[in-house]
Motif scaffolding. Structure first.
Motif, short mmCIF file in Angstrom:
data_model
loop_
_atom_site.label_atom_id
_atom_site.label_comp_id
_atom_site.label_asym_id
_atom_site.label_seq_id
_atom_site.Cartn_x
_atom_site.Cartn_y
_atom_site.Cartn_z
N ALA A 201 -21.11 3.01 -124.56
CA ALA A 201 -20.48 3.72 -123.77
C ALA A 201 -21.06 4.08 -122.59
CB ALA A 201 -19.71 4.72 -124.38
N LYS A 202 -22.28 4.39 -122.60
CA LYS A 202 -23.23 4.96 -121.50
C LYS A 202 -23.62 3.74 -120.56
CE LYS A 202 -26.04 7.82 -123.85
NZ LYS A 202 -27.06 8.73 -124.49
N ARG A 203 -24.02 2.80 -121.34
CA ARG A 203 -24.40 1.23 -120.80
C ARG A 203 -23.20 1.05 -120.02
NH1 ARG A 203 -27.48 -2.47 -118.18
NH2 ARG A 203 -26.59 -4.61 -118.37
N ALA A 204 -21.70 0.88 -120.40
CA ALA A 204 -20.67 0.55 -119.60
C ALA A 204 -20.52 1.45 -118.44
CB ALA A 204 -19.48 0.70 -120.59
N LEU A 205 -20.75 2.81 -118.74
CA LEU A 205 -20.35 3.57 -117.54
C LEU A 205 -21.64 3.53 -116.38
CD1 LEU A 205 -18.45 5.95 -117.30
CD2 LEU A 205 -20.24 7.43 -117.79
N SER A 463 -6.44 -13.90 -117.41
CA SER A 463 -5.67 -14.48 -116.11
C SER A 463 -6.78 -14.82 -114.99
CB SER A 463 -4.82 -13.18 -115.91
OG SER A 463 -6.00 -12.20 -115.42
N ALA A 464 -6.00 -15.19 -114.07
CA ALA A 464 -6.87 -15.46 -112.66
C ALA A 464 -7.57 -14.19 -112.13
CB ALA A 464 -6.10 -16.21 -111.45
N ARG A 465 -6.91 -13.11 -112.35
CA ARG A 465 -7.37 -11.89 -111.82
C ARG A 465 -8.54 -11.49 -112.79
NH1 ARG A 465 -3.19 -8.95 -112.43
NH2 ARG A 465 -2.47 -9.02 -110.03
N GLY A 466 -8.17 -11.50 -114.02
CA GLY A 466 -9.26 -11.25 -114.85
C GLY A 466 -10.51 -12.26 -114.93
N TYR A 467 -10.32 -13.28 -114.60
CA TYR A 467 -11.40 -14.16 -114.40
C TYR A 467 -12.62 -13.64 -113.29
CZ TYR A 467 -13.75 -18.73 -113.47
OH TYR A 467 -14.76 -19.71 -113.53
N ASN A 468 -11.77 -13.45 -112.08
CA ASN A 468 -12.64 -12.77 -111.11
C ASN A 468 -13.28 -11.67 -111.56
OD1 ASN A 468 -12.18 -15.00 -109.25
ND2 ASN A 468 -10.62 -14.20 -108.34
N ARG A 469 -12.73 -10.58 -112.10
CA ARG A 469 -13.18 -9.28 -112.43
C ARG A 469 -14.34 -9.62 -113.39
NH1 ARG A 469 -10.39 -4.96 -110.69
NH2 ARG A 469 -8.61 -5.38 -110.00
N ILE A 470 -14.29 -10.57 -114.38
CA ILE A 470 -15.49 -10.89 -115.10
C ILE A 470 -16.64 -11.26 -114.30
CG2 ILE A 470 -16.48 -12.43 -117.00
CD1 ILE A 470 -13.34 -12.48 -118.08
N LYS A 471 -16.35 -12.05 -113.16
CA LYS A 471 -17.53 -12.41 -112.46
C LYS A 471 -18.33 -11.13 -111.65
CE LYS A 471 -16.90 -16.14 -109.99
NZ LYS A 471 -15.87 -17.23 -109.06
N ARG A 472 -17.36 -10.38 -111.29
CA ARG A 472 -17.76 -9.16 -110.64
C ARG A 472 -18.50 -8.27 -111.24
NH1 ARG A 472 -11.86 -7.97 -109.10
NH2 ARG A 472 -11.61 -9.18 -107.05
N ILE A 473 -18.05 -7.95 -112.78
CA ILE A 473 -18.91 -7.29 -113.73
C ILE A 473 -20.29 -8.06 -113.92
CG2 ILE A 473 -18.83 -6.31 -116.05
CD1 ILE A 473 -15.74 -6.41 -115.85
N ALA A 492 -21.95 -12.95 -120.81
CA ALA A 492 -21.72 -12.68 -122.11
C ALA A 492 -21.35 -11.21 -122.21
CB ALA A 492 -22.66 -13.23 -123.15
N GLU A 493 -22.17 -10.52 -121.62
CA GLU A 493 -22.02 -8.94 -121.66
C GLU A 493 -20.66 -8.54 -120.81
OE1 GLU A 493 -24.06 -4.65 -120.79
OE2 GLU A 493 -25.20 -6.48 -120.19
N ALA A 494 -20.66 -9.24 -119.64
CA ALA A 494 -19.20 -8.94 -119.12
C ALA A 494 -17.97 -9.34 -119.77
CB ALA A 494 -19.22 -9.69 -117.67
N LEU A 495 -18.15 -10.42 -120.55
CA LEU A 495 -17.10 -10.83 -121.54
C LEU A 495 -16.68 -10.06 -122.68
CD1 LEU A 495 -17.79 -14.52 -121.29
CD2 LEU A 495 -15.45 -13.62 -120.82
N SER A 496 -17.79 -9.05 -122.95
CA SER A 496 -17.46 -8.33 -124.18
C SER A 496 -16.77 -7.16 -123.58
CB SER A 496 -18.73 -7.90 -124.61
OG SER A 496 -19.60 -6.89 -123.64
N TYR A 497 -16.58 -6.82 -122.44
CA TYR A 497 -15.77 -5.70 -121.98
C TYR A 497 -14.24 -6.24 -121.52
CZ TYR A 497 -20.52 -3.63 -121.55
OH TYR A 497 -21.83 -3.10 -121.41
N ARG A 498 -13.85 -7.08 -121.93
CA ARG A 498 -12.53 -7.52 -121.52
C ARG A 498 -11.71 -7.43 -122.68
NH1 ARG A 498 -10.69 -6.77 -116.63
NH2 ARG A 498 -9.00 -8.10 -117.19
N GLN A 499 -10.57 -6.93 -122.62
CA GLN A 499 -9.76 -6.92 -123.70
C GLN A 499 -8.96 -8.46 -124.26
OE1 GLN A 499 -6.55 -4.38 -123.24
NE2 GLN A 499 -5.67 -4.24 -125.28
#
Length: 508
Positions: A201-205, A463-473, A492-499
């Motif tokens: 959680a601290k890493r995500a924060l 989704s397309a929005r989620g796709y761009n958000r993964i790239k941003r993360i 891979a780490e960014a994808l782990s934070y998507r529901q």
């Protein structure tokens, strides 16, 4: 006819109001009338001004006195028109010179004894006046706030008699001095080192702070979600001068610039789940800014997210995309900045103990899906990071060895500041605001990396929005490690934070 300047606030925009006063003879007693589209507070100015003049032994002459607030088709609201109306009357009866007062923007409420009372919006009024080559006359208690606008010509009297004496040359008022900032930095009494365990959680924060990403924490009661959220401000970079002035302007309009100093620490607005839509978005008769605007350039924390009214939560969707909120009322439209960082927290189910056989209720796991469905899919899709916050291991609460050291906020903040500096140098903004070709250029991904992302996104149904958000993360994760290009490990780490869908947070 006498004509002086005042102002009205339409969100962050301001409109000059011409306060015109005309005296007509031929009456046996005074007649005071205010014309122009105005609310009750403005209409009541006639009584406040009349009583103040009587208290100063300068009663109205037996004439018809007409006050016109122009432009007539713009609704005027607030008691800050008292002082310009009174000044215009004093000019009309020869007490003060119109040619000198016309060079000022005048705002302030008048007490029945002639005292000049505090009003909202002094800081933006001072900035606007300076840009339009005008001085500013404002309440004395807010002189320090007005001085923050860097307007070179400010008068801040506490009483009407002081203003009269100044313009009659019997007393020269000195310019007010700037006050100290309201807050100079994050609260040093709390620190990320206080949080036991919760490494994920601290890493995500840290990622959220580095890129300005929205984050949702899901976990049982007592796992530290609120504790983590409250420490986000301690790892965020300091605000820039432009951000400080913009945030302070919002607080001034809202009447929350206590102490008269600038807001120099990033706002942290913790909103209770019983808050109404108006409290969150802003509104009311005078279209005041709400919590999402008060959180501009800072953090909006929503605890117990599913307990909020769903209609209230849906208000967040548009400002999370555009960074601003428009408040529409029958006679007024106001637009406020709302570039906030959403941090939300929730339990996985009503009882909060889903997956714990000893504590979970008899309706588990069916109740979890119904509980999580209170939050709409479109809103969840706009939240970049979805993080599980597990219950803390009791053995971690009193760990004394140094095998797993707890980093301080200062250590984490150093990495966050460095990552943000890379973003500003590369694209002039933080990663959360990237989109389209700008995002593609910043990500700098190889063909193999793009193929990995496309395959994973297709399998996850992103989704397309989620796709761009993964790239941003992923771009933010790469910035934290000082890399120029986004690699597969970052994705891979960014994808782990998507529901992946409803029920992800069901059973461990």
């Amino acid at each position: 006819m006498i004509s002086l300047n005042s102002i009205i606030f339409n969100g962050m925009d301001m409109t000059r109001i011409d306060v015109q006063v005309q005296l007509s003879s031929g009456l046996s007693k005074p007649e005071f009338k205010i014309i122009g589209l105005a609310d009750r507070a403005v209409r009541e100015s006639a009584e406040r001004v009349s009583n103040a003049l009587a208290a100063l032994n300068m009663p109205l002459p037996p004439k018809k006195l007409t006050v016109n607030l122009s432009p007539a088709d713009v609704e005027k609201s607030g008691a800050h028109f008292d002082l310009p109306i009174l000044c215009a009357i004093l000019c009309a009866i020869g007490v003060m010179p119109e040619d000198k007062l016309s060079k000022y923007l005048i705002i302030g409420e008048i007490g029945l004894d002639g005292a000049i009372v505090n009003t909202d919006g002094v800081l933006p009024a001072g900035v606007w006046a300076a840009r339009n080559s005008l001085g500013l006359i404002c309440p004395g208690a807010q002189g320090a706030e007005a001085a923050l606008s860097d307007n070179p010509d400010i008068l801040a009297p506490n009483h009407v008699l002081e203003l009269i004496a100044h313009f009659q040359g019997r007393m020269i008022m000195s310019a007010p001095e700037k006050s100290a900032p309201v807050a100079a930095g994050p609260d040093t009494k709390i620190d990320m080192a206080d949080v036991h365990g919760q490494a994920a959680a601290k890493r995500a924060l840290e990622i959220a702070a580095a890129g300005g990403h929205a984050m949702l924490m899901i976990g049982p009661p007592g796992s530290g979600k609120t504790m983590l959220a409250s420490r986000l401000a301690t790892i965020m970079p300091e605000m820039t001068s432009a951000e400080i002035l913009e945030t302070s302007t919002i607080y001034s309009i809202a009447g929350k610039l206590g102490g008269g100093g600038l807001v120099s620490a990033r706002p942290f607005r913790s909103v209770h789940h019983t808050a109404s839509a108006v409290a969150l978005a802003g509104g009311g008769g005078d279209a005041r800014p709400g919590e999402i605007s008060l959180a501009h350039n800072g953090v909006l924390f929503l605890d117990e997210l599913p307990e909020f009214n769903r209609v209230t939560l849906e208000i967040l969707r548009q400002p999370m995309e555009s960074g601003q909120i428009m408040i529409s009322r029958a006679r007024r439209n106001a637009t406020y900045p709302a570039r906030f960082q959403l941090i939300a927290a929730m339990n996985p189910c009503p009882c909060g103990h889903l997956g714990n056989a000893a504590l979970a209720c008899s309706r588990a796991p069916r109740c979890a899906e119904a509980y999580q469905n209170k939050i709409s899919g479109p809103l969840l899709d706009r939240i970049d990071l979805h993080v599980d916050v597990d219950a803390v291991n009791p053995w971690d609460m009193h760990r004394t060895d140094d095998n797993i050291p707890r980093e301080s906020s200062a250590e984490i903040r150093t990495r966050v500041v460095a990552a943000r500096a890379r973003q500003i140098a590369r694209q002039g903004k933080i990663n959360a605001y990237l989109d389209g070709p700008e995002l593609d250029k910043a990500a700098n991904m190889s063909d193999a990396t793009i193929e990995f992302l496309n395959t994973a996104a297709e399998k996850m149904g992103v989704s397309a929005r989620g796709y761009n958000r993964i790239k941003r993360i992923a771009r933010t994760i790469a910035d934290l490690r000082g890399a120029d290009a986004v690699e597969i490990s970052d994705l891979a780490e960014a994808l782990s934070y998507r529901q992946i869908g409803r029920g992800k947070f069901s059973v461990k």
